[in-house]
Design a protein around this motif. Structure first.
Motif, mmCIF file in Angstrom:
data_model
loop_
_atom_site.group_PDB
_atom_site.id
_atom_site.type_symbol
_atom_site.label_atom_id
_atom_site.label_comp_id
_atom_site.label_asym_id
_atom_site.label_seq_id
_atom_site.Cartn_x
_atom_site.Cartn_y
_atom_site.Cartn_z
ATOM 1 N N UNK A 20 30.085 48.240 40.325
ATOM 2 C CA UNK A 20 30.182 47.094 39.523
ATOM 3 C C UNK A 20 28.645 46.320 39.363
ATOM 4 N N UNK A 21 28.545 45.882 38.109
ATOM 5 C CA UNK A 21 27.349 45.039 37.886
ATOM 6 C C UNK A 21 27.595 43.712 37.654
ATOM 7 N N UNK A 22 28.742 43.100 37.612
ATOM 8 C CA UNK A 22 29.103 41.883 37.274
ATOM 9 C C UNK A 22 28.734 40.899 38.209
ATOM 10 N N UNK A 23 27.583 40.208 37.971
ATOM 11 C CA UNK A 23 26.833 39.280 38.915
ATOM 12 C C UNK A 23 27.853 37.900 39.027
ATOM 13 N N UNK A 24 28.473 37.153 38.002
ATOM 14 C CA UNK A 24 29.196 36.126 37.920
ATOM 15 C C UNK A 24 30.744 36.401 37.414
ATOM 16 N N UNK A 25 31.699 36.092 38.108
ATOM 17 C CA UNK A 25 32.900 36.508 37.673
ATOM 18 C C UNK A 25 33.264 35.519 36.076
ATOM 19 N N UNK A 26 33.688 36.435 35.358
ATOM 20 C CA UNK A 26 34.032 35.740 33.947
ATOM 21 C C UNK A 26 35.277 35.083 34.145
ATOM 22 N N UNK A 27 35.362 34.200 33.369
ATOM 23 C CA UNK A 27 36.657 32.946 33.641
ATOM 24 C C UNK A 27 37.416 33.199 32.284
ATOM 25 N N UNK A 28 38.379 32.416 32.354
ATOM 26 C CA UNK A 28 39.318 32.259 31.195
ATOM 27 C C UNK A 28 38.557 31.823 29.990
ATOM 28 N N UNK A 29 37.796 30.397 30.566
ATOM 29 C CA UNK A 29 37.027 29.710 29.510
ATOM 30 C C UNK A 29 35.949 30.506 28.920
ATOM 31 N N UNK A 49 35.546 42.835 38.743
ATOM 32 C CA UNK A 49 34.319 43.001 38.948
ATOM 33 C C UNK A 49 33.307 43.796 38.064
ATOM 34 N N UNK A 50 34.102 44.234 37.234
ATOM 35 C CA UNK A 50 33.261 45.141 35.993
ATOM 36 C C UNK A 50 33.072 44.234 34.803
ATOM 37 N N UNK A 51 33.535 42.919 34.908
ATOM 38 C CA UNK A 51 33.161 41.727 33.905
ATOM 39 C C UNK A 51 34.418 41.503 33.025
ATOM 40 N N UNK A 52 35.575 42.065 33.372
ATOM 41 C CA UNK A 52 36.644 41.521 32.435
ATOM 42 C C UNK A 52 37.140 40.087 33.175
ATOM 43 N N UNK A 53 37.493 39.329 32.495
ATOM 44 C CA UNK A 53 37.944 37.792 32.949
ATOM 45 C C UNK A 53 39.325 37.739 33.261
ATOM 46 N N UNK A 107 49.052 47.424 27.715
ATOM 47 C CA UNK A 107 49.057 48.780 28.534
ATOM 48 C C UNK A 107 47.614 49.289 28.413
ATOM 49 N N UNK A 108 46.802 48.654 27.846
ATOM 50 C CA UNK A 108 45.211 49.353 27.633
ATOM 51 C C UNK A 108 44.571 48.961 28.979
ATOM 52 N N UNK A 109 43.422 50.065 28.937
ATOM 53 C CA UNK A 109 42.529 49.656 30.075
ATOM 54 C C UNK A 109 41.546 48.731 29.564
ATOM 55 N N UNK A 110 41.254 47.800 30.172
ATOM 56 C CA UNK A 110 40.188 46.827 29.783
ATOM 57 C C UNK A 110 38.890 47.622 29.365
ATOM 58 N N UNK A 111 38.378 47.079 28.100
ATOM 59 C CA UNK A 111 37.323 47.759 27.527
ATOM 60 C C UNK A 111 36.121 48.015 28.495
ATOM 61 N N UNK A 157 38.981 30.204 36.193
ATOM 62 C CA UNK A 157 39.145 31.016 37.221
ATOM 63 C C UNK A 157 39.546 32.302 36.242
ATOM 64 N N UNK A 158 39.617 33.358 36.988
ATOM 65 C CA UNK A 158 40.153 34.660 35.923
ATOM 66 C C UNK A 158 41.463 34.533 35.640
ATOM 67 N N UNK A 159 41.937 35.141 34.705
ATOM 68 C CA UNK A 159 43.429 35.398 34.171
ATOM 69 C C UNK A 159 43.843 36.112 35.233
ATOM 70 N N UNK A 160 45.337 36.028 35.002
ATOM 71 C CA UNK A 160 46.049 37.172 36.010
ATOM 72 C C UNK A 160 46.128 38.651 35.265
ATOM 73 N N UNK A 161 46.633 39.337 35.717
ATOM 74 C CA UNK A 161 46.715 40.859 34.977
ATOM 75 C C UNK A 161 47.541 40.620 33.755
#
Length: 229
Positions: free
Chosen positions: A63-72, A38-42, A207-211, A146-150
């Motif tokens: 959250x400000x993400x309008x469109x889900x970011x994908x693996x592509x 929801x925050x823009x991480x794919x 282990x990182x928090x997504x940027x 689609x978005x990636x898994x964790x």
């Protein structure tokens, strides 16, 4: 602080509740579970975020993400690799090697599919037992749209999760994992004169928090300080 949502339910929530109760003697505390997607991480990555301030109630920005970011969106532009190969222009764009059996398995794998798509002779013995039939999110391919898994510390291993490249017969590279975690495309992780150890860098990435989530937290804190000074 940021952690996985399981912290909220560990020991019936008593550990987190006890921690919050201690904080609340001096701080205003907010706790929420967010999805990094929801925050823009794919990637789909749920995280529990706890914020505490002595200045007043501190909340995470919405959250400000309008469109889900994908693996592509994240990795579709990268040059192709074979398994076991490192790209000459980016030493983090390197893919782990595959055994002959796993190479056959990934060739049989469909995006967003499972090992159940394989002929029985390719399935691991543990998955053929009743106790292993629910573990479907290993030996899988990601889907382009689609978005990636964790992304975990084992993100460079095909058998460690759904970390197969959407179309190339290999696991994702370290660079691809880093991009799915929204690190800058030229982030090094190691000094130029140091060797790249796949497992070590993979551990840092997983282990990182997504940027993008870290940035949202930083903006929230900065705004909170500005408004309460």
């Amino acid at each position: 602080m940021e952690n996985v949502p399981r912290l909220a339910s560990f020991d019936d929530g008593s550990v987190l509740d006890g921690f919050i109760n201690q904080l609340e003697t001096d701080y205003h505390v907010t706790v929420q579970t967010v999805n990094c997607c929801d925050f823009g991480a794919p990637q789909r990555r749920s995280r529990l975020v706890l914020l505490a301030s002595k200045l007043g109630v501190l909340t995470l920005e919405p959250p400000k993400c309008i469109r889900m970011q994908t693996v592509r969106d994240a990795i579709g532009h990268l040059p192709p690799l074979r398994h076991g190969e490192t790209h000459p222009s980016d030493r983090l764009h390197r893919a782990a090697g595959l055994s002959p059996l796993n190479l056959e398995r990934i060739r049989l794998s469909k995006p967003s599919g499972t090992w159940e798509d394989w002929p029985a002779r390719f399935r691991a013995k543990c998955h053929q037992r009743r106790s292993g039939q629910t573990y479907r999110n290993v030996y899988g391919r990601m889907s382009w749209d689609d978005a990636a898994p964790t992304i975990t510390t084992g993100c460079h291993g095909y058998g460690r999760g759904r970390f197969g490249h959407p179309e190339q017969d290999r696991a994702i590279s370290l660079r691809e994992a880093a991009l799915l975690q929204t690190f800058p495309p030229d982030y090094s992780f190691v000094a130029d004169d140091e060797a790249v150890h796949t497992s070590r860098v993979g551990r840092h990435i997983g282990n990182a928090v997504p940027v993008v989530l870290g940035e949202a937290i930083a903006r929230s804190i900065a705004k909170h300080i500005e408004e309460t000074e």
